[in-house]
Design an enzyme around this catalytic site. Structure first.
Site, PDB file in Angstrom:
ATOM      1  CB  VAL A   1      -4.964   3.208  -1.590  1.00  0.00           C
ATOM      2  CG1 VAL A   1      -5.412   2.737  -2.958  1.00  0.00           C
ATOM      3  CG2 VAL A   1      -6.079   3.964  -0.885  1.00  0.00           C
TER       4      VAL A   1
ATOM      5  CB  THR B   1      -0.944   0.023   1.223  1.00  0.00           C
ATOM      6  OG1 THR B   1      -0.163   0.082   2.414  1.00  0.00           O
ATOM      7  CG2 THR B   1      -1.841  -1.191   1.243  1.00  0.00           C
ATOM      8  CG  ASP B   2      -1.078   4.795  -1.513  1.00  0.00           C
ATOM      9  OD1 ASP B   2      -1.755   4.662  -0.470  1.00  0.00           O
ATOM     10  OD2 ASP B   2      -1.567   5.143  -2.601  1.00  0.00           O
ATOM     11  CD  GLN B   3       3.394   9.068   2.446  1.00  0.00           C
ATOM     12  OE1 GLN B   3       2.931   9.932   1.724  1.00  0.00           O
ATOM     13  NE2 GLN B   3       4.416   9.256   3.263  1.00  0.00           N
ATOM     14  CG  MET B   4      -3.412   8.421   0.734  1.00  0.00           C
ATOM     15  SD  MET B   4      -4.222   9.167  -0.709  1.00  0.00           S
ATOM     16  CE  MET B   4      -3.529   8.195  -2.038  1.00  0.00           C
TER      17      MET B   4
END
Length: 132
Positions: free
Chosen positions: A20, A15-18
């Site tokens: 997601v 995932t990324d920082q969000m």
């Protein structure tokens, strides 16, 4: 059997920082589904390669509908679409634990002779399996 399903949880590293799932991580998800679809039919990628056959992707279309997120339980549904002389096609869906459609995809792969790098017809045992 034209369809096969696998399930797994999204790992934090995907995932990324969000929180997601990063878009590039979907290709391995589809590969996991395809490998298990083939294994369920009695064909392993490893045995294909050992017999001198590769199965590279030549075309893929991915449609993102909703994001997958960290710790989601995902289901990858792999559907055999068809085959021609040297190609095999699969459709995919990824759904979350609420059965919401997150992603769809279509992949085309080609049977290739590892030694020559040229497209080839699949062996008869594979054709027989694909008929079922």
């Amino acid at each position: 059997m034209k369809e096969h399903q696998i399930q797994f949880r999204v790992r934090y590293s995907e995932t990324d920082q969000m929180s997601v799932v990063y878009h590039g991580n979907y290709v391995p998800y589809f590969e996991m589904g395809r490998v298990e679809w083939l294994r369920n039919k009695g064909i392993s990628y490893k045995s294909l390669e050992e017999s001198g056959i590769a199965l590279p992707i030549v075309s893929m279309t991915i449609n993102y509908k909703k994001p997958a997120r960290y710790d989601d339980l995902l289901t990858v549904i792999t559907k055999f679409k068809g085959h021609s002389s040297v190609k095999i096609e699969f459709d995919y869906e990824i759904r979350n634990e609420n059965n919401e459609l997150l992603t769809t995809a279509h992949f085309i792969l080609v049977f290739v002779d590892i030694n020559t790098g040229k497209a080839m017809h699949p062996p008869q045992y594979i054709l027989d399996i694909l008929k079922d």
